[in-house]
Structures are given as C-alpha cells and as structure tokens.
Design a protein around this motif. Sequence first.
Motif, PDB file in Angstrom:
ATOM      1  N   ILE A   1       0.843  -1.204   0.000  1.00 43.87           N
ATOM      2  CA  ILE A   1       0.000   0.000   0.000  1.00 43.87           C
ATOM      3  C   ILE A   1       0.875   1.249   0.000  1.00 43.87           C
ATOM      4  O   ILE A   1       0.652   2.177  -0.789  1.00 43.87           O
ATOM      5  CB  ILE A   1      -0.949   0.018   1.212  1.00 43.87           C
ATOM      6  CG1 ILE A   1      -2.022  -1.065   1.055  1.00 43.87           C
ATOM      7  CG2 ILE A   1      -1.614   1.398   1.357  1.00 43.87           C
ATOM      8  CD1 ILE A   1      -2.990  -1.139   2.216  1.00 43.87           C
ATOM      9  N   ASP A   2       1.899   1.276   0.857  1.00 45.31           N
ATOM     10  CA  ASP A   2       2.762   2.454   0.958  1.00 45.31           C
ATOM     11  C   ASP A   2       3.666   2.610  -0.266  1.00 45.31           C
ATOM     12  O   ASP A   2       4.039   3.730  -0.618  1.00 45.31           O
ATOM     13  CB  ASP A   2       3.632   2.366   2.210  1.00 45.31           C
ATOM     14  CG  ASP A   2       2.815   2.448   3.493  1.00 45.31           C
ATOM     15  OD1 ASP A   2       1.647   2.885   3.433  1.00 45.31           O
ATOM     16  OD2 ASP A   2       3.343   2.067   4.557  1.00 45.31           O
ATOM     17  N   LEU A   3       4.044   1.508  -0.888  1.00 43.50           N
ATOM     18  CA  LEU A   3       4.896   1.495  -2.073  1.00 43.50           C
ATOM     19  C   LEU A   3       6.173   2.325  -1.899  1.00 43.50           C
ATOM     20  O   LEU A   3       6.450   3.247  -2.670  1.00 43.50           O
ATOM     21  CB  LEU A   3       4.119   2.001  -3.303  1.00 43.50           C
ATOM     22  CG  LEU A   3       2.910   1.166  -3.730  1.00 43.50           C
ATOM     23  CD1 LEU A   3       2.209   1.810  -4.914  1.00 43.50           C
ATOM     24  CD2 LEU A   3       3.320  -0.260  -4.072  1.00 43.50           C
ATOM     25  N   PRO A   4       7.003   2.012  -0.906  1.00 43.85           N
ATOM     26  CA  PRO A   4       8.286   2.699  -0.797  1.00 43.85           C
ATOM     27  C   PRO A   4       9.131   2.412  -2.038  1.00 43.85           C
ATOM     28  O   PRO A   4       9.091   1.307  -2.577  1.00 43.85           O
ATOM     29  CB  PRO A   4       8.910   2.085   0.462  1.00 43.85           C
ATOM     30  CG  PRO A   4       8.220   0.773   0.642  1.00 43.85           C
ATOM     31  CD  PRO A   4       6.824   0.957   0.124  1.00 43.85           C
ATOM     32  N   PRO A   5       9.882   3.402  -2.524  1.00 44.44           N
ATOM     33  CA  PRO A   5      10.632   3.213  -3.772  1.00 44.44           C
ATOM     34  C   PRO A   5      11.563   2.004  -3.762  1.00 44.44           C
ATOM     35  O   PRO A   5      11.699   1.309  -4.775  1.00 44.44           O
ATOM     36  CB  PRO A   5      11.417   4.525  -3.899  1.00 44.44           C
ATOM     37  CG  PRO A   5      10.543   5.537  -3.219  1.00 44.44           C
ATOM     38  CD  PRO A   5       9.950   4.798  -2.042  1.00 44.44           C
ATOM     39  N   ASP A   6      12.213   1.731  -2.614  1.00 45.36           N
ATOM     40  CA  ASP A   6      13.130   0.591  -2.589  1.00 45.36           C
ATOM     41  C   ASP A   6      12.400  -0.739  -2.727  1.00 45.36           C
ATOM     42  O   ASP A   6      12.985  -1.734  -3.160  1.00 45.36           O
ATOM     43  CB  ASP A   6      13.967   0.607  -1.309  1.00 45.36           C
ATOM     44  CG  ASP A   6      13.141   0.355  -0.070  1.00 45.36           C
ATOM     45  OD1 ASP A   6      12.325   1.225   0.290  1.00 45.36           O
ATOM     46  OD2 ASP A   6      13.303  -0.719   0.529  1.00 45.36           O
ATOM     47  N   TYR A   7      11.132  -0.749  -2.367  1.00 46.61           N
ATOM     48  CA  TYR A   7      10.294  -1.938  -2.567  1.00 46.61           C
ATOM     49  C   TYR A   7      10.178  -2.236  -4.069  1.00 46.61           C
ATOM     50  O   TYR A   7      10.273  -3.392  -4.502  1.00 46.61           O
ATOM     51  CB  TYR A   7       8.924  -1.667  -1.953  1.00 46.61           C
ATOM     52  CG  TYR A   7       7.893  -2.758  -2.066  1.00 46.61           C
ATOM     53  CD1 TYR A   7       7.909  -3.847  -1.204  1.00 46.61           C
ATOM     54  CD2 TYR A   7       6.851  -2.675  -3.001  1.00 46.61           C
ATOM     55  CE1 TYR A   7       6.942  -4.833  -1.276  1.00 46.61           C
ATOM     56  CE2 TYR A   7       5.875  -3.651  -3.075  1.00 46.61           C
ATOM     57  CZ  TYR A   7       5.926  -4.736  -2.217  1.00 46.61           C
ATOM     58  OH  TYR A   7       4.962  -5.705  -2.295  1.00 46.61           O
ATOM     59  N   ILE A   8       9.994  -1.180  -4.858  1.00 46.94           N
ATOM     60  CA  ILE A   8       9.862  -1.330  -6.311  1.00 46.94           C
ATOM     61  C   ILE A   8      11.205  -1.694  -6.935  1.00 46.94           C
ATOM     62  O   ILE A   8      11.303  -2.615  -7.748  1.00 46.94           O
ATOM     63  CB  ILE A   8       9.316  -0.032  -6.944  1.00 46.94           C
ATOM     64  CG1 ILE A   8       7.981   0.377  -6.279  1.00 46.94           C
ATOM     65  CG2 ILE A   8       9.155  -0.203  -8.446  1.00 46.94           C
ATOM     66  CD1 ILE A   8       6.882  -0.634  -6.397  1.00 46.94           C
TER      67      ILE A   8
END
Length: 334
Positions: free
Chosen positions: A191-198
């Motif tokens: 849900i938060d989609l932190p950039p490092d997750y992507i």
Amino acid sequence: LRAFFKSFDMARDAGATLAIHDEGFPIDSPLNEVFLGLHGNNPHRNRLLEENFGLLVIGPRDEMPSYVSKNASIEVVKSSSMFWYKSELSLHGRKQHRQYLLQHLYQITADEMKKHPDSTRVVNMCSPLWAFFGKDIKGPENNEKMVNGTRYIMNITEKYSVVHSRFFEGNGYKSLEKMHKKFGVDPKASIDLPPDYITSILTPLGMQNKSIIIIADGKNTEPVNRLKSDPGIGHLIHLVPPDVSSMIGDMMIGILGDVFIGNPASTFSWFIAQSRNALGLDHSYLFLKRQKENSTNRSDDNSKRGRYWEIFCNDDCLYDEYPRTGRNASASDG
C-alpha cells in the motif's frame, strides 16, 4: 470473477454440471465486463460456453422457480457462497483448471477483437495501451499518441512495468495484516509502495531504468506522489490518464506488462497475476517480505536505502485459498 471460478470448483467437487443464467451473474457481470465475445448479441455465445467450459446455459432468472420444480436435482447457490468456497481439489488441480479457463476466455476475447477491432468494448480494453504506445503499438519512437480524438504525449519505453496501487477505502492495512498472517507478506509495503520496494524487484530484472505505469483506485495519492518524487525512479513513473482508465483497460495493461507488481490483498491484482501466469507471462510479484538484517541476499542498492526485501512464494501461491479479510469482500474488490 472469483465467485465464478469457484463455482467450477464446487461443481467439480460435487461431480455436477454447472448451470448459469443467460443474463445477470455471471454472464453480464463479471464475464461480459472483463472478456469479449460473451455478450448477448453473439449468436454463438451459448455454444462457446458449452463447448469450451461444459456450462449449461438456462433461461432468465425469473423462470428459475419453474425450472427447478421440473428438475429436482438442481441446487441453487448464491454467488456470495461461492466466493469463499473451499475446494476439495488439490492446489495443482485448481491451478490447472484455472489456467484452462483463463486461456480459453482470452482466446474467445482475441477472436472477438479480430472480428470487431473498432467496437466500443475493444476501444475500452485497449485505450490505456494506445495512450502510451499508439494504436499500432510500435513503441516509443513517436511520443505523440491519439486516442478517441485526444492527443497524449508520453515519454515511454518499449518495455514497462505495472504497479497496482490500492487503498481499499482506508481498510487496506487490515486486509494486508490477514495476508501477512497467512503468507508472511509485509503488512504495509504494497500500500505504501516505498521506492526501494519497487527497485528491489526491478533491478535484478534489468528493468530499473524502464517506464513504470501505475494503475490506481485514486483513493490515496500519497504512495504515487512518493514514487514520482523519488530521485532514482521518479522520472519513470506514469499514471494511466483518467479519461482512458477503466477496469478492463487497466486490467489489460497490467496483464501485458513486462513486470507486474500487485497488492496481495486485492483480488484485482490476483486476477491480473493469474491471467499472466495462465498466458505464460512471468514476473508477477505479489508476495514480498522484509529480509533479516543479516541476510546475505540483500542487494547493495537496497542496503544503501536501509531496507531489504525478499521475494518469496512461487506461482502456486496465486491458487492458494484467499483468506477472509474481515471486510465485505467481493469478486471485484479491486
């Protein structure tokens, strides 16, 4: 859609023929909303459903009482019961049958697109793709695209990833907590989609410098704004233009992406990932969790950012039982 697919599981468990109405659920919604070639004007529709899926198509809903009285062996089941049905079939059996259903539904869709390429339904399905790539889908050499008389200018790469941003009207964290308990996924990241997750997903695939298209429910703009402001990938972020966005169009651009990053609490994401799997398309990611700080599998890029993500659970997880999320979920919850 989930209720429709589950109805096959129920019929197979019972050794019974699955009968559906020629209107209402599931013909009008969701099948005719998601796939092409199943509308009532198609004179071959009932034959296609019988030959491809073994379905018995019966008359209108208001004729049902009379039909049941003449056929005592018929059992009427509501769609809400089918959504949460737990099949006796093995996971492998469910997976194979779901793949078969999706492959044939999309084959019928493709045949309809060839017959009626300029129909309203085809335009709705393809408009997001046309807005980014043009109607001839030739790639990024010409950034100006025309869709329904509207000119779009997109700096898009030929290969692209799709991220599904879903907020669930504020209930998403509760839903993700259920997924965390069942699968071990991170209870906030999708849900938060932190950039490092992507980037933890895209970098090993060599997709970290390719365009990233966001399909979103529009309920929470903060995650998308966070991605757009990131110095590493912000310039790669694109939202589907609102005037061409639709359920069927967003679904199709997600299915055809080179990479799909979804939300494990969303049946919309699950459907896209299952469709990609059935059509032989790899790189669908719904199941991620934080790595332990002493993990030897951390990427240097993620280590610098201070977070560590692990992709786990193969495609079989897509065919596991969907856990109750504590809300009134439906087959089209997004």
